[in-house]
Each structure stands twice: as structure tokens, then as C-alpha cells.
Write an enzyme that holds these catalytic residues in place. Structure first.
Site, PDB file in Angstrom:
ATOM      1  N   GLU A  47    -115.338 -93.817  -5.926  1.00 44.02           N
ATOM      2  CA  GLU A  47    -116.264 -92.678  -5.879  1.00 44.02           C
ATOM      3  C   GLU A  47    -117.707 -93.130  -5.691  1.00 44.02           C
ATOM      4  O   GLU A  47    -118.478 -92.493  -4.986  1.00 44.02           O
ATOM      5  CB  GLU A  47    -116.139 -91.829  -7.153  1.00 44.02           C
ATOM      6  N   CYS A 200    -114.024 -79.673   8.442  1.00 45.02           N
ATOM      7  CA  CYS A 200    -115.277 -78.922   8.315  1.00 45.02           C
ATOM      8  C   CYS A 200    -116.428 -79.930   8.422  1.00 45.02           C
ATOM      9  O   CYS A 200    -117.231 -80.111   7.520  1.00 45.02           O
ATOM     10  CB  CYS A 200    -115.312 -78.168   6.985  1.00 45.02           C
ATOM     11  N   CYS A 207    -112.544 -75.430  13.243  1.00 47.23           N
ATOM     12  CA  CYS A 207    -112.021 -74.275  12.513  1.00 47.23           C
ATOM     13  C   CYS A 207    -110.555 -73.946  12.825  1.00 47.23           C
ATOM     14  O   CYS A 207    -109.817 -73.577  11.913  1.00 47.23           O
ATOM     15  CB  CYS A 207    -112.912 -73.051  12.756  1.00 47.23           C
ATOM     16  N   CYS A 210    -108.299 -75.487  10.357  1.00 47.08           N
ATOM     17  CA  CYS A 210    -108.684 -75.395   8.942  1.00 47.08           C
ATOM     18  C   CYS A 210    -107.800 -74.423   8.163  1.00 47.08           C
ATOM     19  O   CYS A 210    -107.545 -73.300   8.628  1.00 47.08           O
ATOM     20  CB  CYS A 210    -110.144 -74.960   8.858  1.00 47.08           C
ATOM     21  N   CYS A 216    -112.705 -67.669   5.844  1.00 44.52           N
ATOM     22  CA  CYS A 216    -114.053 -68.260   5.954  1.00 44.52           C
ATOM     23  C   CYS A 216    -115.032 -67.304   6.654  1.00 44.52           C
ATOM     24  O   CYS A 216    -114.832 -66.905   7.799  1.00 44.52           O
ATOM     25  CB  CYS A 216    -113.957 -69.568   6.725  1.00 44.52           C
TER      26      CYS A 216
HETATM   27  S1  SF4 Z   1    -113.025 -72.268   8.914  1.00 45.49           S
HETATM   28 FE1  SF4 Z   1    -114.844 -72.409   7.652  1.00 45.49          FE
HETATM   29  S2  SF4 Z   1    -114.347 -73.929   6.129  1.00 45.49           S
HETATM   30 FE2  SF4 Z   1    -112.880 -74.145   7.771  1.00 45.49          FE
HETATM   31  S3  SF4 Z   1    -113.734 -75.682   9.176  1.00 45.49           S
HETATM   32 FE3  SF4 Z   1    -114.389 -73.692   9.892  1.00 45.49          FE
HETATM   33  S4  SF4 Z   1    -116.353 -73.403   8.928  1.00 45.49           S
HETATM   34 FE4  SF4 Z   1    -115.348 -74.997   7.791  1.00 45.49          FE
END
Ligand code: SF4
Length: 360
Positions: A47, A200, A207, A210, A216
Site C-alpha cells: 500500500e 475508470c 465506460c 465498467c 453512473c
Molecule cells: S461508467 Fe462511470 S465509473 Fe464506470 S468507467 Fe465510466 S465514468 Fe467511470
């Protein structure tokens, strides 16, 4: 006065947790070196190294560090030169100095702290790092808010204020805490870091890949690329120094150890003079360091090293000494650094590069 931020409400926690954990099962990173044989020491070390540094850069440093110091007691017993030498190239050296201090404290107590307050009292451990250690090493329900998670949450909620601003920062912590699950907290924490680091990402996020894309808000509003908002810009000041490069038999360079505080604390560097130093100043520095005058001085190139809060412009002056002293001062804080057989000491990145160039 109420602001836009007051209207932000968290999503249902189980919605976020399920999406993130399901994604982790298929795509999350599960074989990073610090995910194997997990101990608080190994998690803590990873970390600290991962602060401001990417996984791919950290892995070889982490493995080398562990090979030298498999246990915290060995790290605690090491000299600061050994520790800083193994950190050379990773940057942000205060992390290494704090790591060493913390290792000594924990080794003396003979127990790794396992609560937020005790962890945060240790040098170099902030709230997010403490949360990560608790979540990953101790399986405790503790939130993290590192740079990657901050970016995910900022976009998830389409926060258009700078995340470093206090009210936004406090809100991000509330959101991070509200989504952190009681079960599978280590997987959730790793998944959020992975999503931030691989999907992200800064600039244009991916996106379509994601797990949070359906909820989102930045994605819905098509503003993800513009977030997080940048810190209101301040011009970075420029400092300039002249560094003396004194060599012996073309294979040794004179270095001295810097004080333990300030930039490059406890690292080894070249003697420094103000950038406007003249011949008399250089003569006097040579008398002070070598007890003799320079035979010749040749000005070298200038180059810039940028810290987070200022630029450092370095000009070099190559010194030929009239005679090379056999002994230098007390020998503890000064060395003739052997370019062919380098000592195991910590070097700032630009000095390391300069020494390589001199050798070449
Ligand atoms: S959907 Fe939202 S959280 Fe996911 S990569 Fe795109 S901006 Fe980031």
C-alpha cells in the site's frame, strides 16, 4: 447555505457492491504478489509503494524489498542507506523514511496494529492506507479513498467540484463508507482499486467495460471525460542550484549525505551552491570540502527536475582538483562513490541519472 453537494444521495449499497464484486469474480486482479501469502506487513508495504505509483512499476521494487526484508523485524534492523537504496527509482522518498520509522515502532511493539486509530498514528499511514490494511489484511469493514477510488466515486455521482476541496472530500468519504461491504471487503477494496486503475482511468474512461455503467451519472450525462475537476492551478515556483561534480581517477564521484529532513532527506547527492555562485564561491566550497583549490572548472549542462510543488533547475560544474584528499571529513557523511562498483545507498533519481551519464 446549501449547495449542489448537499443534494447528492448515495445509491443503494447492495447495488454497487453486487456489481463491483460480480465484476471482480471475472476480471479482478487476484495474483498480484501482495495478494499471495497475505500478512499485514506485506499488505502495508504494498500500500505504501502503491501510493502515487502504478502496479507495474511497484512489482519489481516490492519483490526486491521483500527478498531483502522478508519480515518487518529485518526492515526495522536495516540501515537507512539500505532502505533508501532499495527505494531508489521509486520516488517520494518520505514514504521510505516513514516506512522504516514505522517498522521500528511495530517491531518494538511486536504486534501489527489492527484498528484505524492506532494505524493512523504511525508515520506515513493516512486514513485511506489504514483502511486498505484493515480491509485487505484483517478483513475489517473499512473504507479506502485513494486516487483511483476517488475518481470512480466522483464520476459515479457526477461531482463537478474539485475532489480536494474539503466539502467534496468529506462527501467522498461518506460515499466510500456507505458502499464498503461487511462481507468480502478485501475483494471489494481490490475491485474498486482495479476499476479505477484499469477502467475508470484518467482522461477517457472505458465506460462500456465498467460494471457501474448503468448507474453512473457521469456516464449518463456524458461528462465522464471532464471529471474529476482539476485543482485550481497555481504556478509552480522554480528554484535553481549549482551542483559540484568532483571526480577521482575518473571513476569516483564525491557525494555527501543530505540532512534527514527536507528534500531528498538522507539521500546522497552532490555538493550544492546557489545558482549564481561565482569562481570565488566554488573555490571556497572546494577548500571546505577537499581542503584544496580546483585546478579547472568546466560548466556542464543544465537540466530540470520537477517535484510536486516546484521545479528544480540544476546546473553542474565539473571540478578538477589540484590534489585529491585521501580522506574526506569524517567519512560518515561523505564518500567517493565508485561508478564501477556502486555502493548500496539511496540516490535521488536525477543524481542517479547524472552518475550514469558521467560513467558513460
Ligand atoms: S461508467 Fe462511470 S465509473 Fe464506470 S468507467 Fe465510466 S465514468 Fe467511470
Amino acid at each position: 447555505m446549501s449547495t449542489e453537494l448537499d443534494k447528492i444521495k448515495p445509491f443503494k449499497a447492495n447495488l454497487i457492491q453486487n456489481a463491483v464484486l460480480t465484476w471482480f469474480d471475472s476480471y479482478g486482479r487476484k495474483t498480484l504478489p501482495w495478494q499471495e501469502n497475505k500478512t499485514p506487513y506485506r499488505v502495508w508495504l504494498s500500500e505504501i509503494m502503491l501510493q502515487q505509483t502504478q502496479v507495474a512499476t511497484v512489482i519489481p521494487f516490492y519483490l526486491r524489498f521483500l527478498a531483502n526484508f522478508p519480515k518487518i523485524e529485518q526492515l526495522a534492523a536495516a540501515s537507512d542507506d539500505q532502505v533508501l537504496h532499495l527505494w531508489t527509482g521509486l520516488g517520494y522518498y518520505s514514504r521510505a523514511r516513514n516506512l522504516h520509522k514505522t517498522a521500528k515502532i511495530i517491531a518494538q511493539k511486536q504486534a501489527f496494529p489492527s484498528n484505524l486509530q492506532d494505524l493512523q498514528e504511525l508515520p506515513g499511514i493516512g486514513r485511506s492506507t489504514a483502511g486498505a490494511i484493515l480491509a485487505i489484511a484483517f478483513n475489517q469493514q473499512a473504507a479506502i479513498l485513494d486516487g483511483n477510488v476517488k475518481r470512480v466515486l466522483t464520476r459515479l455521482h457526477a461531482l463537478t467540484t474539485w475532489p480536494g476541496e474539503k466539502k467534496t472530500h468529506d462527501l467522498l468519504w461518506l460515499l466510500a463508507e456507505s458502499y464498503t461491504p461487511a462481507q468480502r471487503v478485501a475483494d471489494y477494496t481490490q475491485a474498486m482499486m482495479d476499476i479505477g486503475a484499469t477502467i475508470c482511468i484518467r482522461g477517457t474512461p472505458k465506460c462500456p467495460a465498467c460494471p457501474l455503467k448503468k448507474v453512473c451519472l457521469a456516464n449518463k450525462l456524458d461528462i465522464a471525460k471532464t471529471l474529476p475537476k482539476k485543482k485550481p492551478s497555481k504556478k509552480i515556483p522554480i528554484r535553481s542550484v549549482l551542483m559540484l561534480v568532483a571526480t577521482k581517477q575518473n571513476k569516483h564521484v564525491y557525494l555527501e549525505k543530505r540532512p534527514s529532513t527536507g528534500i531528498w532527506g538522507s539521500l546522497w547527492s552532490l555538493p550544492e551552491l546557489p545558482s549564481n555562485a561565482n569562481q570565488a564561491d566554488i573555490n571556497s566550497a572546494c577548500m571546505q570540502h577537499f581542503n584544496c583549490l580546483p585546478k579547472a572548472i568546466q560548466m556542464g549542462n543544465s537540466f530540470r527536475h520537477t517535484f510536486s510543488h516546484f521545479h528544480l533547475d540544476i546546473t553542474t560544474a565539473f571540478i578538477s582538483l589540484a590534489r585529491v584528499p585521501r580522506k574526506i571529513m569524517d567519512g560518515q557523511q561523505q564518500i567517493w562513490y565508485n561508478l564501477d562498483q556502486p555502493e548500496n545507498i539511496g540516490l535521488p533519481a536525477p543524481i542517479k541519472k547524472l552518475l550514469k551519464r558521467i560513467k558513460a
